[in-house]
Write an enzyme that holds these catalytic residues in place. Structure first.
Site, short mmCIF file in Angstrom:
data_model
loop_
_atom_site.label_atom_id
_atom_site.label_comp_id
_atom_site.label_asym_id
_atom_site.label_seq_id
_atom_site.Cartn_x
_atom_site.Cartn_y
_atom_site.Cartn_z
CB CYS A 111 -2.09 17.35 -3.50
SG CYS A 111 -1.06 17.14 -1.99
NE ARG B 246 -4.40 14.05 -7.80
CZ ARG B 246 -3.62 12.98 -8.50
NH1 ARG B 246 -4.30 12.09 -9.20
NH2 ARG B 246 -2.47 12.86 -8.38
CD1 TRP C 73 -2.14 11.90 1.15
CD2 TRP C 73 -4.36 11.93 1.61
NE1 TRP C 73 -2.52 10.77 1.74
CE2 TRP C 73 -3.67 10.69 2.17
CE3 TRP C 73 -5.66 12.19 1.93
CZ2 TRP C 73 -4.28 9.91 2.87
CZ3 TRP C 73 -6.20 11.41 2.58
CH2 TRP C 73 -5.86 10.12 3.10
CG ASN D 124 0.43 15.74 -6.46
OD1 ASN D 124 0.56 15.30 -5.39
ND2 ASN D 124 0.29 15.14 -7.76
N GLY D 125 3.21 16.17 -4.60
CA GLY D 125 4.61 15.45 -4.34
C GLY D 125 5.34 16.06 -3.13
CD GLU E 273 -3.87 -7.92 2.87
OE1 GLU E 273 -4.27 -8.39 4.26
OE2 GLU E 273 -4.06 -7.14 1.99
CE LYS F 46 -7.52 -6.90 0.85
NZ LYS F 46 -6.81 -6.07 1.81
CD GLU G 121 -11.11 -6.80 2.58
OE1 GLU G 121 -9.91 -6.90 2.44
OE2 GLU G 121 -11.97 -6.05 3.16
CG HIS H 129 -0.12 -29.88 12.53
ND1 HIS H 129 0.15 -30.81 13.34
CD2 HIS H 129 0.87 -29.10 12.12
CE1 HIS H 129 1.61 -30.92 12.99
NE2 HIS H 129 1.96 -29.75 12.55
CE LYS I 97 -9.52 2.38 2.53
NZ LYS I 97 -8.90 1.21 2.08
C1 F6R Z 1 -8.94 -5.20 4.54
C2 F6R Z 1 -9.13 -3.78 5.38
C3 F6R Z 1 -9.38 -3.83 6.71
C4 F6R Z 1 -8.55 -2.68 7.42
C5 F6R Z 1 -8.83 -2.57 9.05
C6 F6R Z 1 -7.93 -1.64 9.57
O1 F6R Z 1 -8.78 -4.73 3.20
O2 F6R Z 1 -9.20 -2.71 4.63
O3 F6R Z 1 -9.11 -4.87 7.26
O4 F6R Z 1 -7.29 -2.99 7.32
O5 F6R Z 1 -10.10 -2.10 9.28
O6 F6R Z 1 -8.19 -0.28 9.12
P1 F6R Z 1 -7.07 0.85 9.53
O7 F6R Z 1 -5.81 0.50 8.94
O8 F6R Z 1 -7.66 1.90 8.73
O9 F6R Z 1 -6.93 0.98 10.89
#
Ligand code: F6R
Length: 601
Positions: free
Chosen positions: A2, A27, A70, A96-97, A477, A481, A484, A500, A596
């Protein structure tokens, strides 16, 4: 995570505190509120972003505190918004915490006749403070006494009606004081007041500060101490990112803190026990036949990691589905299947669709999310929060670590309750979980070596990530990264699969990055690395020293912490992707074509 703000000076406090909150809304933005010091206090708070808060005029109030939330305890509602007051509205508190022992304190206060108006852990603080005022303490000595009663991580600021001063303290949550000519400022982060002063003092754990107009006194164990005043050189944008160039790098570095928050109050190593806020009905876990995890993207890879932990600790069949491909198939008694939606945002349309299908078919459902009050929490029987704090970079980093950690806690908890995880084994798992933040910090301290690796390989044609067991989802993963944020071709493979087919792609221009640690069958994976090296691929390996890695082009070390070691290795892959992208000057926090939160199917 927060945001806290405070101001005491000679100007009206309302607009200054409000301005500080606007600067801190990254935050948290579940709710916001202010308390302005008059007799009585003027308080305004509500759910929603700071922009939705109307700050009262109160032109005579030259001292005030504010908060942007948050949520961690209690959903985002008006009563749960900060500031909180006690029984008599004599004091107001922002926090906050997490106060880990708030339930026992709350019970004791309720027995003594205190009424509570929120579900938060924070509200115990103003109640305790008021009690100390009644016992003859002033606000400062009252806070000193209260700090001895509470456990957890916190930054706290408090004001009292009719007294133009703020008292504040911290333990494992940030708090910084700003020094103006005739004014003092307080905030979780300098961004809040950078437009007013650049002279700051960073408080340390255990400090208690008293802020008055133009003077700040810091106490420790009752004595006044000197703390350095530093001048902040960053501009506001850099300050919001904690001095990092991108949110993504800041969030990678926040992982130790985020994980401490994820684990806070949930682990009892001595007892080998886990305390999560999810209570399954009596007998449910014993009758459980299967756990199905549904998720997308990074959350899907976190689920793949977790499914292996669930099978190992809880001795239950655990499957993972890409949410958009999921159909529920739950046998004769669907209720005996627990379906877990793993989603950072809680708003991903594919994941919501999947969990709706599962719930509609009669399965029991659980959300594992970072976002209190998000849509997924309204679709499921229960919700478990990963407590990573807001993640602004589009590429998920700290939330991956917090998802795996939360699900590891869940796996250990279910294992203990089903009697499939012995107390001694549970203790070892919990010890490993507890050492995660420190292990990740060791990786972060080695960032310069990753930068050198990124410089060496930035012009590669493609990148291949390989791993086995827990190293396999980490390989997937790692590749995601890089794709993307660097827009480079990268693929993750189960190490044994390379031969394979994908081996045909290997050249001296395609580095192979591997997980060679405990929990990732390092000896077998190393054989696959050798196969790639025989085709001239440069090799990068993350190792905990269990296999000989002298022939690799770059070796990155991690401490060994059992099945969680590959999760630590993942931080190298995050840093590698970041630096490869940075060298190419990519739009790291907002990669092209991505969002996001993906709210369309
Ligand atoms: C990759 C990324 C996306 C999300 C995916 C699911 O860095 O951020 O692949 O992981 O869109 O999003 P959430 O977790 O919000 O359902």
């Amino acid at each position: 995570m927060c945001g806290i703000v405070g101001y005491v000076g000679s100007e009206p406090a309302g607009p200054i505190v409000y301005g500080g909150l606007e600067n801190l809304d990254y935050r948290g933005y579940d709710s916001a509120g202010v308390a302005l010091v008059e007799e009585p206090l003027t308080i305004a708070k509500r759910t929603g972003e700071v922009s939705e808060l109307e700050v009262p005029g109160a032109p005579g109030a030259t001292c005030g505190i504010g908060h942007t939330r948050w949520s961690t305890h209690g959903p985002p509602t008006d009563p749960n918004a900060h500031p909180h007051t006690g029984q008599t509205d004599e004091v107001a508190v922002v926090h906050n915490g997490i106060i880990e022992n708030y339930e026992s304190i709350k019970e004791e206060l309720q027995e003594a006749g205190h009424d509570f108006s929120s579900d938060t852990d924070t509200e115990v603080i103003p109640h305790l403070l008021e009690r100390e005022l009644e016992n003859g303490h002033d606000l400062l000595s009252g806070l000193e006494t209260v700090v001895d009663m509470i456990e957890g991580s916190y930054a706290i600021a408090a004001v009292r009606a009719g007294h133009d001063r703020i008292v504040a303290t911290r333990h494992e949550s940030p708090l910084v004081v700003g020094h103006g000519d005739d004014a003092s400022f307080l905030a979780s982060d300098v961004t809040a007041f950078l437009d007013r002063t650049r002279d700051v003092t960073y408080l340390e754990d255990g400090d208690i500060a008293r802020l008055e107009a133009g003077s700040v006194t810091v106490y420790r164990d009752g004595d006044v101490i000197d703390r350095d005043v530093e001048t902040v050189e960053w501009d506001a944008d850099a300050a919001e990112k904690g001095g990092y160039e991108h949110y993504m790098r800041k969030e990678i570095h926040e992982q130790p803190t985020a994980l401490r928050q994820t684990l806070s109050g949930r682990v009892d190593v001595e007892r080998g026990g886990v305390d999560l806020d999810v209570a399954f009905p009596q007998g449910y876990l014993e009758s459980l036949e299967e756990i199905q995890l549904v998720a997308c993207g990074t959350s899907y890879y976190a689920s793949q990691y977790a499914a292996q932990l669930l099978e190992e600790f809880a001795d239950v069949r655990a499957t993972v589905d890409i949410a958009s491909e999921y159909t529920f198939d739950g046998g004769r008694d669907p209720w005996r299947t627990l379906v877990i939606a793993v989603t950072q945002s809680g708003e991903t349309a594919d994941t919501l669709g999947a969990i709706r299908r599962a719930g509609g078919a009669g399965a029991r459902t659980l959300a594992v999310t970072n976002t209190l009050g998000s849509s997924v929490t309204r679709e499921t029987d229960d919700a478990l929060f990963i407590r990573a704090g807001p993640e602004i970079g589009v590429a998920a980093t700290k939330t991956f670590a917090s998802q795996v950690t939360t699900l590891a806690l869940l796996a250990a908890d279910i294992g203990r309750q089903r009697g499939t995880l012995a107390a001694t084994d549970a203790r070892e798992v919990l010890e490993h979980l507890r050492s995660l933040p420190g292990a990740i910090q060791q990786v972060l301290d080695e960032e310069a070596r990753v930068v050198a690796g990124a410089e060496q390989f930035v012009d590669a044609d493609a990148f291949f990530f390989i791993g086995r067991q827990f190293g396999y989802p980490v390989a997937l993963e790692g590749a995601l990264k890089l794709k993307e944020i660097a827009y480079d071709h990268a693929e993750g493979f189960a190490a044994g699969e390379l031969k394979h087919g994908p081996l045909a792609l290997i050249t001296d221009e395609t580095p192979v990055l591997s997980v060679l640690t405990e929990g990732a069958r390092p000896a077998e994976t190393l054989n696959n690395v050798t196969e790639a090296q025989a085709r001239e691929a440069p090799a990068v390996g993350v190792t905990d020293g269990t296999v000989e890695t002298d022939s690799l082009d770059l070796t990155l070390e991690v401490p060994e912490i059992g099945a969680l070691t590959p999760l630590v290795a993942n931080v190298y892959f995050q840093l590698f992707a970041y630096h490869v992208a940075d060298l190419q000057e990519r739009s790291i926090d907002k990669p092209r074509n991505l969002a996001k939160s993906v709210t369309v199917e």
